[in-house]
Design an enzyme around this catalytic site. Structure first.
Site, mmCIF file in Angstrom:
data_model
loop_
_atom_site.group_PDB
_atom_site.id
_atom_site.type_symbol
_atom_site.label_atom_id
_atom_site.label_comp_id
_atom_site.label_asym_id
_atom_site.label_seq_id
_atom_site.Cartn_x
_atom_site.Cartn_y
_atom_site.Cartn_z
ATOM 1 N N GLY A 18 -33.125 -33.812 -11.967
ATOM 2 C CA GLY A 18 -32.420 -34.436 -13.088
ATOM 3 C C GLY A 18 -32.078 -33.384 -14.146
ATOM 4 N N HIS A 19 -33.092 -32.615 -14.558
ATOM 5 C CA HIS A 19 -32.845 -31.547 -15.535
ATOM 6 C C HIS A 19 -31.850 -30.524 -14.981
ATOM 7 C CE1 HIS A 19 -37.212 -32.608 -16.480
ATOM 8 N NE2 HIS A 19 -36.629 -32.825 -17.643
ATOM 9 N N ARG A 63 -42.780 -37.710 -15.622
ATOM 10 C CA ARG A 63 -43.953 -38.598 -15.637
ATOM 11 C C ARG A 63 -44.231 -39.210 -14.262
ATOM 12 N NH1 ARG A 63 -42.402 -39.227 -21.114
ATOM 13 N NH2 ARG A 63 -44.204 -38.881 -22.473
ATOM 14 N N MET A 121 -38.285 -30.749 -22.018
ATOM 15 C CA MET A 121 -39.713 -30.513 -22.252
ATOM 16 C C MET A 121 -40.345 -29.865 -21.015
ATOM 17 S SD MET A 121 -41.001 -33.527 -24.716
ATOM 18 C CE MET A 121 -41.170 -34.780 -23.496
ATOM 19 N N HIS A 133 -37.093 -30.992 -12.907
ATOM 20 C CA HIS A 133 -36.772 -31.596 -11.610
ATOM 21 C C HIS A 133 -35.250 -31.617 -11.464
ATOM 22 C CE1 HIS A 133 -35.865 -35.078 -14.046
ATOM 23 N NE2 HIS A 133 -37.112 -35.150 -14.485
HETATM 24 P P1 AMP Z 1 -37.162 -34.374 -20.889
HETATM 25 O O1 AMP Z 1 -37.639 -33.060 -20.376
HETATM 26 O O2 AMP Z 1 -37.793 -35.531 -20.199
HETATM 27 O O3 AMP Z 1 -37.186 -34.459 -22.394
HETATM 28 O O4 AMP Z 1 -35.629 -34.474 -20.485
HETATM 29 C C1 AMP Z 1 -34.701 -33.485 -20.851
HETATM 30 C C2 AMP Z 1 -33.308 -33.965 -20.554
HETATM 31 O O5 AMP Z 1 -33.192 -34.240 -19.150
HETATM 32 C C3 AMP Z 1 -32.954 -35.271 -21.274
HETATM 33 O O6 AMP Z 1 -31.609 -35.213 -21.719
HETATM 34 C C4 AMP Z 1 -33.134 -36.300 -20.196
HETATM 35 O O7 AMP Z 1 -32.364 -37.467 -20.391
HETATM 36 C C5 AMP Z 1 -32.665 -35.531 -18.977
HETATM 37 N N1 AMP Z 1 -33.203 -36.154 -17.766
HETATM 38 C C6 AMP Z 1 -34.502 -36.439 -17.478
HETATM 39 N N2 AMP Z 1 -34.594 -37.069 -16.294
HETATM 40 C C7 AMP Z 1 -33.319 -37.198 -15.825
HETATM 41 C C8 AMP Z 1 -32.759 -37.776 -14.652
HETATM 42 N N3 AMP Z 1 -33.508 -38.360 -13.724
HETATM 43 N N4 AMP Z 1 -31.410 -37.717 -14.493
HETATM 44 C C9 AMP Z 1 -30.623 -37.132 -15.449
HETATM 45 N N5 AMP Z 1 -31.106 -36.568 -16.568
HETATM 46 C C10 AMP Z 1 -32.433 -36.599 -16.764
#
Ligand code: AMP
Length: 278
Positions: free
Chosen positions: A33-34, A188, A27, A31
């Site tokens: 993580g992504h 967040r 989304m 960061h």
């Molecule tokens: P989101 O943009 O929050 O929907 O996340 C997109 C993808 O990134 C999802 O598969 C999340 O699980 C992954 N994601 C988000 N934060 C992290 C993190 N800290 N470490 C690893 N993957 C992450």
């Protein structure tokens, strides 16, 4: 080589790349993580595509959807910074919700444990999530799709979704990336004020405490009473020691378990989890 695609029809020309494509759904507000997911996709696949779409149907509070950070320019810079110059990288960033949601279309019913844990805190969330993931898998040709264990329940449901609808990508689970003090990275986290940022560690340290008790040979009953004690802090929506496949709470130790938690700080809900082997 970054190629920005904003219209679903422009994905059509990628269909013959099915066997060489890795996919990272997000989304945005990217960061580390992504980016760790994208780096893995670049390692594993000759081409990669990352989607950036804030999916309205997975938010159960209008306000949360509206204030979700929209940072496309910055996201493109971050993607560029980790993409080799000659690597074919596609960014699918629809600018209109209608690109993916034709008028009047119903959500699908997500399979699996959709009413417990996050499902109880955010009713309907997983139906919205499953609907968009299924749509994305149908329009984006990919051999592998990368999901973070940060959203553990989402990952479990996506794995069931793929089986149920015979969707093509292999789902690759990826480890949680954390800040240096242990807080799981999340878009967040930017909503937290400095006091809340300090308090945010309550979640990770609570999960660690349970993990250490289990690894230290403590009984199931004493672990349960520590969970009860932690739950005295009413900011926790839940802390659950669960079966990693079904996510149902367990009544005895299993060889593999997962501890999941959700902590509310102000208007922000943070989630985290730790896997633990007995
Ligand atoms: P989101 O943009 O929050 O929907 O996340 C997109 C993808 O990134 C999802 O598969 C999340 O699980 C992954 N994601 C988000 N934060 C992290 C993190 N800290 N470490 C690893 N993957 C992450």
């Amino acid at each position: 080589m970054i190629n920005l695609i904003t219209q679903t029809q422009d994905l059509n020309h990628l269909s013959e790349d099915f066997n060489t494509m890795g996919f990272v759904p997000t989304m945005g507000n990217l960061h580390q993580g992504h980016l760790s997911l994208l780096k893995q996709s670049i390692m594993d696949n000759q081409k990669s595509i990352i989607s950036i779409f804030i999916n309205p149907t997975q938010f159960n509070e209008r306000d949360d959807f509206e204030k979700y950070p929209k940072t496309l320019e910055q996201d493109l810079e971050r993607i560029k910074s980790i993409t080799p110059e000659d690597y074919p990288l596609y960014v699918f960033a629809p600018q209109k919700v209608g690109e993916l949601y034709p008028e009047g279309e119903n959500l699908i019913k997500a399979p699996g444990p959709t009413t417990i844990l996050e499902g109880s805190v955010r009713p309907g969330h997983f139906d919205g999530m499953a609907t968009i993931v299924k749509k994305l898998f149908e329009v984006i040709p990919a051999k592998r799709a990368y999901f973070g264990k940060k959203d553990y329940q989402q990952l479990a449901i996506v794995q069931l979704l793929v089986m149920k609808y015979k969707l093509s990508p292999e789902i690759i689970p990826m480890p949680i990336i954390r800040e240096s003090d242990g807080l799981a990275m999340s878009s967040r986290n930017s909503f937290l004020n400095s006091e809340e940022r300090k308090e945010a560690l309550t979640l990770y340290s609570g999960l660690l405490r349970i993990q250490k008790l289990i690894q230290g040979g403590n009984s199931f009953t004493s672990v349960q009473s520590t969970i009860k004690e932690l739950l005295q802090d009413k900011r926790f929506h839940y802390i659950s020691l669960a079966n990693p496949k079904t996510l149902q709470p367990i009544d005895r130790f299993l060889p593999k378990m997962v501890i999941l938690g959700n902590l509310q700080l102000g208007s922000t809900k943070l989630i985290d989890n730790l896997e633990v082997e007995f």
